[in-house]
Scaffold this active site. Structure first.
Site, PDB file in Angstrom:
ATOM      1  N   ASP A   1     -10.023  -5.626  -3.199  1.00 47.98           N
ATOM      2  CA  ASP A   1      -9.403  -4.629  -2.324  1.00 47.98           C
ATOM      3  C   ASP A   1     -10.306  -3.395  -2.273  1.00 47.98           C
ATOM      4  O   ASP A   1     -10.609  -2.793  -3.316  1.00 47.98           O
ATOM      5  CB  ASP A   1      -8.032  -4.278  -2.915  1.00 47.98           C
ATOM      6  CG  ASP A   1      -7.208  -3.360  -2.043  1.00 47.98           C
ATOM      7  OD1 ASP A   1      -7.780  -2.449  -1.411  1.00 47.98           O
ATOM      8  OD2 ASP A   1      -5.984  -3.544  -2.026  1.00 47.98           O
TER       9      ASP A   1
ATOM     10  N   SER B   1       0.829  -1.199   0.000  1.00 56.13           N
ATOM     11  CA  SER B   1       0.000   0.000   0.000  1.00 56.13           C
ATOM     12  C   SER B   1       0.873   1.263   0.000  1.00 56.13           C
ATOM     13  O   SER B   1       1.643   1.462  -0.936  1.00 56.13           O
ATOM     14  CB  SER B   1      -0.971  -0.064   1.188  1.00 56.13           C
ATOM     15  OG  SER B   1      -1.978   0.888   1.028  1.00 56.13           O
TER      16      SER B   1
ATOM     17  N   HIS C   1      -7.382  -6.041   0.975  1.00 56.07           N
ATOM     18  CA  HIS C   1      -6.206  -5.199   1.242  1.00 56.07           C
ATOM     19  C   HIS C   1      -5.420  -5.660   2.478  1.00 56.07           C
ATOM     20  O   HIS C   1      -4.423  -5.053   2.833  1.00 56.07           O
ATOM     21  CB  HIS C   1      -6.691  -3.750   1.455  1.00 56.07           C
ATOM     22  CG  HIS C   1      -5.623  -2.707   1.340  1.00 56.07           C
ATOM     23  ND1 HIS C   1      -4.970  -2.434   0.157  1.00 56.07           N
ATOM     24  CD2 HIS C   1      -5.081  -1.860   2.254  1.00 56.07           C
ATOM     25  CE1 HIS C   1      -4.090  -1.467   0.355  1.00 56.07           C
ATOM     26  NE2 HIS C   1      -4.129  -1.094   1.615  1.00 56.07           N
TER      27      HIS C   1
END
Ligand code: GSH
Length: 288
Positions: free
Chosen positions: A229, A151, A262
């Site tokens: 995600d 991320s 995620h």
């Protein structure tokens, strides 16, 4: 030699997981980092290191505790070096509204130029120069490095490798913020850290850096992105990264993973693939 204070130490897979505190010159504060050392290393048998950069709200402990990377790292004979995600401590600026996406836990791996951030928020220099120098002085780790992250940390890993291809053998990312100059997280952080002039943001955008890259500097690159995600469309923008790679024929291995979100469950599922990918680039002294 800068001093290290040992905070914790555990044996696992015949290697060691240790956590240290040190004074950082680039960040102007005390910092913690974690390191996994595989079994059998010594100053006569140094190993390469894979640097891991975490995402928003994380410290060095999220990856250490949740990714399950140590078993494969022990087998491959690579060290894992895991820094924190921002400067910390009294006097370090934080988001005025305690937001999770600015300030503490959200350093974005940039060198801030704007007050009040510029006094401490220099995570780019910390990860590129200060931390590897410290690690290579104190541990049986050589200067063959790879870098990966998740991320915000996936953004950091891609940007740092693209800007310093001579310092890394390979780069990988999970769910990176791939085009931060157009995403809400990136625009907010860059506006605060780098100011309003978007020209100054471009050097921290992986998609733009790829488009400006030369074939002779293309490192092995691997990216995994879950298609379930929750941040995919608005924040992460994997399609923009794929398009940038196509434009310059960057030989990146980018995979969309059906059903994955995620979280660190996604990372723990595919981390071994990433470590093996890096080990190939880091060889020949890794155990493939
Ligand atoms: N909205 C989330 C954003 C933070 C988030 O999803 N952080 C990711 C990286 S972008 C993470 O790894 N969190 C820590 C963890 O899952 O252990 C929150 O409220 O905390």
């Amino acid at each position: 030699m800068p001093e290290l204070k040992l905070l914790s130490s555990h044996l696992l897979f015949d290697g060691s997981q240790k956590r240290y505190r040190h004074r950082s010159e680039s960040l102007n504060c005390e910092m913690n980092f974690s390191i996994f050392s595989p079994p059998g290393i010594s100053h006569n048998k140094k190993v390469p290191a894979i640097y891991w950069l975490s995402g928003l709200t994380c410290t060095d402990e999220n990856f250490t505790l949740k990714a399950g990377a140590q078993r494969a790292a022990a087998e491959l004979g690579v060290a894992l070096v895991i820094p924190d995600t921002s400067p910390r401590g009294n006097g370090v600026a934080s988001a005025p509204d305690a937001a999770y996406d600015l300030g503490l836990g959200a350093g974005f791996y940039v060198n801030a130029t704007q007050a009040p951030w510029s006094h401490h928020y220099r995570m780019y220099d910390y990860v590129v120069d200060e931390l590897p120098a410290l690690i290579e002085q104190h541990f049986p780790v050589n200067d063959r490095r790879s870098i990966c992250g998740h991320s915000m940390g996936g953004h950091g890993a891609l940007v740092i490798a693209l800007r310093n291809p001579q310092r890394y053998q390979s780069v990988s990312a999970f769910s990176p913020i791939a085009n931060p100059t157009t995403s809400p997280w990136g625009k907010k952080a860059f506006g605060h850290y780098l100011g309003d002039d978007v020209k100054n943001w471009r050097g921290y955008d992986a998609s733009l850096l790829i488009e400006a890259s030369r074939a002779s500097e293309h490192l092995p690159m691997m990216v995994d992105q879950g298609d379930a995600d929750e941040f995919l469309i608005e924040q992460l923008k994997i399609k923009r990264l794929i398009a940038a790679c196509k434009t310059v024929n960057y030989p990146a291995q980018i995979t969309l993973r059906a059903g994955y979100d995620h979280s660190y469950f996604f990372i723990s599922t595919f981390i071994e693939d990433h470590l093996r990918f890096h080990a190939k680039a880091l060889g020949p002294d890794v155990n493939l």
